[in-house]
Design an enzyme around this catalytic site. Structure first.
Site, PDB file in Angstrom:
ATOM      1  N   LYS A  13       0.836  -1.215   0.000  1.00 53.46           N
ATOM      2  CA  LYS A  13       0.000   0.000   0.000  1.00 53.46           C
ATOM      3  C   LYS A  13       0.868   1.261   0.000  1.00 53.46           C
ATOM      4  CE  LYS A  13      -1.983  -0.881   3.913  1.00 53.46           C
ATOM      5  NZ  LYS A  13      -1.460  -2.188   4.364  1.00 53.46           N
ATOM      6  N   ARG A  88      -9.014   1.345   9.282  1.00 54.58           N
ATOM      7  CA  ARG A  88      -8.592  -0.028   9.593  1.00 54.58           C
ATOM      8  C   ARG A  88      -9.655  -0.761  10.390  1.00 54.58           C
ATOM      9  NH1 ARG A  88      -2.875   0.760   9.104  1.00 54.58           N
ATOM     10  NH2 ARG A  88      -1.679  -1.151   9.340  1.00 54.58           N
ATOM     11  N   ARG A 127      12.036  -6.324   3.572  1.00 52.15           N
ATOM     12  CA  ARG A 127      12.050  -4.875   3.823  1.00 52.15           C
ATOM     13  C   ARG A 127      13.000  -4.554   4.979  1.00 52.15           C
ATOM     14  NH1 ARG A 127       6.380  -1.908   4.545  1.00 52.15           N
ATOM     15  NH2 ARG A 127       6.186  -2.981   6.527  1.00 52.15           N
ATOM     16  N   ARG A 139      11.822  -1.013  10.837  1.00 56.26           N
ATOM     17  CA  ARG A 139      10.652  -0.729  11.666  1.00 56.26           C
ATOM     18  C   ARG A 139      10.581  -1.722  12.810  1.00 56.26           C
ATOM     19  NH1 ARG A 139       5.455  -0.026   7.832  1.00 56.26           N
ATOM     20  NH2 ARG A 139       4.603  -1.143   9.613  1.00 56.26           N
ATOM     21  N   ARG A 150      -0.159  -8.355  13.552  1.00 54.50           N
ATOM     22  CA  ARG A 150      -0.684  -7.397  12.570  1.00 54.50           C
ATOM     23  C   ARG A 150      -1.631  -8.084  11.599  1.00 54.50           C
ATOM     24  NH1 ARG A 150       4.923  -5.370  10.596  1.00 54.50           N
ATOM     25  NH2 ARG A 150       3.839  -4.204   8.972  1.00 54.50           N
TER      26      ARG A 150
HETATM   27  P1  ADP Z   1       1.286  -1.986   7.829  1.00 50.77           P
HETATM   28  O1  ADP Z   1       0.186  -1.639   6.891  1.00 50.77           O
HETATM   29  O2  ADP Z   1       2.499  -2.471   7.114  1.00 50.77           O
HETATM   30  O3  ADP Z   1       0.857  -2.898   8.936  1.00 50.77           O
HETATM   31  P2  ADP Z   1       1.391   0.778   8.777  1.00 50.77           P
HETATM   32  O4  ADP Z   1       2.645   1.543   8.553  1.00 50.77           O
HETATM   33  O5  ADP Z   1       0.188   1.170   7.986  1.00 50.77           O
HETATM   34  O6  ADP Z   1       1.803  -0.721   8.585  1.00 50.77           O
HETATM   35  O7  ADP Z   1       0.976   0.839  10.328  1.00 50.77           O
HETATM   36  C1  ADP Z   1       1.863   0.450  11.355  1.00 50.77           C
HETATM   37  C2  ADP Z   1       1.129   0.370  12.692  1.00 50.77           C
HETATM   38  O8  ADP Z   1       0.539   1.655  13.013  1.00 50.77           O
HETATM   39  C3  ADP Z   1      -0.056  -0.589  12.745  1.00 50.77           C
HETATM   40  O9  ADP Z   1       0.333  -1.914  12.996  1.00 50.77           O
HETATM   41  C4  ADP Z   1      -0.875   0.020  13.891  1.00 50.77           C
HETATM   42  O10 ADP Z   1      -0.325  -0.284  15.146  1.00 50.77           O
HETATM   43  C5  ADP Z   1      -0.708   1.512  13.690  1.00 50.77           C
HETATM   44  N1  ADP Z   1      -1.784   2.069  12.824  1.00 50.77           N
HETATM   45  C6  ADP Z   1      -1.624   2.653  11.607  1.00 50.77           C
HETATM   46  N2  ADP Z   1      -2.806   3.075  11.121  1.00 50.77           N
HETATM   47  C7  ADP Z   1      -3.754   2.726  12.030  1.00 50.77           C
HETATM   48  C8  ADP Z   1      -5.160   2.850  12.117  1.00 50.77           C
HETATM   49  N3  ADP Z   1      -5.863   3.426  11.110  1.00 50.77           N
HETATM   50  N4  ADP Z   1      -5.793   2.377  13.222  1.00 50.77           N
HETATM   51  C9  ADP Z   1      -5.123   1.818  14.219  1.00 50.77           C
HETATM   52  N5  ADP Z   1      -3.787   1.648  14.220  1.00 50.77           N
HETATM   53  C10 ADP Z   1      -3.096   2.094  13.148  1.00 50.77           C
END
Ligand code: ADP
Length: 197
Positions: A13, A88, A127, A139, A150
Site C-alpha cells: 500500500k 482499519r 524490507r 521498523r 498485525r
Molecule cells: P502496515 O500496513 O504495514 O501494517 P502501517 O505503517 O500502515 O503498517 O501501520 C503500522 C502500525 O501503526 C499498525 O500496525 C498500527 O499499530 C498503527 N496504525 C496505523 N494506522 C492505524 C489505524 N488506522 N488504526 C489503528 N492503528 C493504526
C-alpha cells in the site's frame, strides 16, 4: 479524487500510494507514517501509540480518527488524497464517511491490493533486511512476532471493510502479487476506467 488503498501488512500500500500520489498530484495520507513520526517526536500520541505499534496491535480508533480529521482539513488535501492504512476498522470507516460528509467531499474509490498471505512474511523480512543493508534501522514491528499480530488484527478488524465498501459499490481490486510497475498500471486502469462511482 479521494481514494483508499486496502490490504494486509506488506501488501504494498505504502509503495503504491506514494507512487500514485506523485503521478496524480494527490496527497498520500499514511496513518502508519504519521504515527511513526509522532513516536519519533515523542508527542503524547506517540507515547500512547509506541508500545501498541511495536507489538503489532491497533492504536485506538479515537486517536487515529482525530489525526485524520485534522489532516484532511489541511488545504493541500483539496485536490484529493490517498488514504493508506486508514480506515482499519468499521468504526474508522464510519467516522471517515461522517468527516467527508461534513466537508462536502466523497470517496471516489477503494482499491484492494490482493496478495497471497504466504508472501507477506517474506516481503516484510526483506524490507527489514534492505533497510539494514542501506544503513537504516528497520521498523520495530517488522518482525515475525509482530507480523503475526498485525495479520490477525487485519483479518479481524480491517478485512470486513472489503465487504463494507463492496456493498457501497466503491470496491475495486488489483493483483498485489504482480511486479510494482504492473500493480501501478492496474491502479491506473481502475482509475481511468471510471469504475469509481
Ligand atoms: P502496515 O500496513 O504495514 O501494517 P502501517 O505503517 O500502515 O503498517 O501501520 C503500522 C502500525 O501503526 C499498525 O500496525 C498500527 O499499530 C498503527 N496504525 C496505523 N494506522 C492505524 C489505524 N488506522 N488504526 C489503528 N492503528 C493504526
Amino acid at each position: 479524487m479521494n481514494l483508499i488503498l486496502l490490504g494486509p501488512p506488506g501488501a504494498g500500500k505504502g509503495t503504491q500510494a506514494e507512487n500514485l500520489a506523485k503521478r496524480r498530484g494527490l496527497v498520500q495520507l499514511s496513518t502508519g507514517d504519521m504515527l511513526r513520526a509522532a513516536v519519533k517526536a515523542g508527542t503524547p500520541v506517540g507515547l500512547e501509540a509506541s508500545a501498541i505499534m511495536e507489538a503489532g496491535g491497533l492504536v485506538p480508533d479515537e486517536v487515529v480518527i482525530k489525526i485524520i480529521a485534522e489532516r484532511i482539513k489541511e488545504p493541500d488535501c483539496v485536490n484529493g488524497f490517498i488514504l493508506d492504512g486508514f480506515p482499519r476498522t468499521l468504526k474508522q470507516a464510519a467516522a471517515l464517511d461522517e468527516l467527508l460528509g461534513f466537508q462536502g467531499k466523497k470517496l471516489d474509490a477503494v482499491i484492494e491490493l490482493k496478495v497471497d498471505d504466504n508472501a507477506l512474511a517474506a516481503r516484510i523480512e526483506n524490507r527489514a533486511r534492505e533497510t539494514i543493508a542501506a544503513g537504516g534501522v528497520p521498523r520495530s514491528d517488522d518482525n515475525a512476532e509482530a507480523l503475526k499480530k498485525r495479520l490477525m488484527a487485519y483479518y479481524r478488524e480491517t478485512a470486513p471493510l472489503i465487504g463494507y465498501y463492496f456493498a457501497k459499490g466503491k470496491l475495486s481490486c488489483v493483483d498485489g502479487m504482480a511486479p510494482i510497475p504492473e500493480v501501478a498500471a492496474q491502479l491506473d486502469d481502475v482509475l481511468n476506467s471510471g469504475v469509481a462511482p
